[in-house]
Enzyme design. Structure first.
Site, mmCIF file in Angstrom:
data_model
loop_
_atom_site.group_PDB
_atom_site.id
_atom_site.type_symbol
_atom_site.label_atom_id
_atom_site.label_comp_id
_atom_site.label_asym_id
_atom_site.label_seq_id
_atom_site.Cartn_x
_atom_site.Cartn_y
_atom_site.Cartn_z
ATOM 1 N N LYS A 110 -43.907 -11.446 -26.746
ATOM 2 C CA LYS A 110 -43.698 -11.507 -25.296
ATOM 3 C C LYS A 110 -42.234 -11.445 -24.911
ATOM 4 O O LYS A 110 -41.896 -10.963 -23.835
ATOM 5 C CB LYS A 110 -44.334 -12.782 -24.721
ATOM 6 C CG LYS A 110 -45.852 -12.720 -24.616
ATOM 7 C CD LYS A 110 -46.350 -13.700 -23.576
ATOM 8 C CE LYS A 110 -47.877 -13.694 -23.481
ATOM 9 N NZ LYS A 110 -48.384 -14.710 -22.574
ATOM 10 N N LYS A 194 -55.584 -4.050 -27.449
ATOM 11 C CA LYS A 194 -56.503 -5.028 -26.888
ATOM 12 C C LYS A 194 -56.805 -4.696 -25.416
ATOM 13 O O LYS A 194 -55.898 -4.267 -24.692
ATOM 14 C CB LYS A 194 -55.818 -6.402 -26.979
ATOM 15 C CG LYS A 194 -56.758 -7.570 -26.945
ATOM 16 C CD LYS A 194 -55.991 -8.866 -27.204
ATOM 17 C CE LYS A 194 -56.668 -10.006 -26.470
ATOM 18 N NZ LYS A 194 -56.060 -11.306 -26.719
ATOM 19 N N LYS A 197 -55.439 -6.966 -18.968
ATOM 20 C CA LYS A 197 -55.158 -6.910 -17.548
ATOM 21 C C LYS A 197 -53.883 -6.112 -17.274
ATOM 22 O O LYS A 197 -53.743 -5.500 -16.225
ATOM 23 C CB LYS A 197 -55.002 -8.364 -17.073
ATOM 24 C CG LYS A 197 -54.377 -8.560 -15.744
ATOM 25 C CD LYS A 197 -55.419 -8.668 -14.670
ATOM 26 C CE LYS A 197 -54.716 -8.917 -13.348
ATOM 27 N NZ LYS A 197 -55.571 -8.781 -12.211
#
Ligand code: TRP
Length: 330
Positions: A110, A194, A197
């Site tokens: 991240k 994956k 969103k």
């Protein structure tokens, strides 16, 4: 068995959340005492849009209830409404070691190349997550594969705290990755990523709010390969998109991949895709209808979350008190 799990309030649910986490939560409600929460404090570790966050919490709560999380059986609440989460996280920051956190792969992913500009919260994120589960003496924590490392850290923190302060306060939680459904649902456009969103393509994911036609269209356009389906799951190796679609079908029907392949072996996606679209529509249409109903009464959602928070506080407060005593703050 005490089950605790959280989900970040990103807005609505997609199929990846649903099959990877939420339907497992729903099943576990019959097996033990469950606490499920919206991890809104965790949402502060990346850029915050206050209005969006407020809306996302309600939307996610409604989506969870629509999906079968039953506030009469499970304790459903927002993390920030139970201040013990943040307070215990601070205590545990005295226990967690820099070296442990530096090994966390999610932080590395991240923060990327921009580590220096990441929030400090993004780095200590797993300590708050440890507090989330240790507060309630969780025995089982259903999580996806990507959260296993955070759970192992929670165990390390619990063990060190218990040792350092000569107490048996914290229960060591078990990460619980099984539970029937697919652990990992991938993008419909790219079998190696994956379902997420944050993928810019709407076609990559199926949302709880998608109409039947949209679901059918997304499956029709899902990436595949020209080969027929094999009888043996090992032959799906190297066929990420095929494996994903078969895995989704198996998860929806709650049966092994072998059973799905036994039905479709030798057939191509021309036969498989319509069957998959039908199964998805049968799963999602009733959830979507319930969601629309819940959305029309936001005050009721707020009330449900407040009742949940009240129940969670009653369990969390004694643990925090004991932790404060153990370290000499009381
Ligand atoms: N980090 C988890 C995720 O992104 C969400 C989460 C926060 C969580 N606290 C938790 C999951 C405690 C399980 C237990 O999916």
């Amino acid at each position: 068995m005490r089950v605790v799990s959280g989900i970040q309030p990103t807005g609505g649910l997609h199929l990846g959340n649903l099959l990877g986490a939420i339907l497992r939560w729903v099943r576990m409600q019959d097996d033990g005492e469950c606490l499920f929460f919206l991890a809104d404090l965790h949402a502060l570790t990346v850029e915050v849009d206050p209005e969006q966050l407020r809306a996302n919490v309600r939307e996610m709560a409604a989506a969870l209830i629509a999906s079968g999380v039953d506030p009469a059986r499970a304790i459903l609440f927002r993390q920030s409404a139970v201040r013990e989460h943040a307070e215990l996280a601070w205590v545990l920051q005295g226990t967690a070691r820099m070296g442990w956190l530096e090994r966390m792969t999610q932080f590395k992913e991240k923060s990327g190349k921009n580590k220096e500009r990441s929030s400090v919260g993004l780095f200590t994120y797993p300590v708050l997550q440890a507090a989330d589960v240790l507060l309630y003496h969780a025995t089982h924590v259903p999580v996806g594969e990507d959260q296993k490392q955070h759970l192992e850290l929670a165990r390390d923190i619990a063990l060190k705290f218990n040792n350092d302060f000569d107490t048996e306060l914290f229960t060591l939680p078990e990460p619980f990755v099984g539970g029937g459904t697919a652990a990992r649902v991938m993008s419909l456009r790219d079998g190696s990523a994956k379902m997420s969103k944050s993928d810019p393509s709407e076609m990559s994911r199926i949302q709880l709010t998608d109409s039947d036609e949209t679901i059918a269209q997304k499956i029709r356009k899902a990436r595949t390969d020209p080969a027929p389906l094999p009888a043996d799951p090992s032959e799906l190796a190297g066929r990420a998109e095929a494996r994903n679609l078969v895995g989704i079908m198996a998860a929806i029907q709650d049966r092994p991949v072998e059973a799905v392949l036994a039905e479709f072996a030798g057939q191509g996606f021309g036969a498989f895709k319509p069957a998959l679209a039908d199964a998805l529509i049968a799963l999602i249409a009733p959830l979507r209808a319930r969601l629309e109903q819940l959305r029309s009464d936001p005050a009721e959602i707020d009330r449900i979350l407040e009742v949940g928070a009240e129940r969670a506080r009653a369990l969390a407060a004694p643990t925090l008190d004991s932790a404060y005593r153990a370290v000499g703050l009381r």
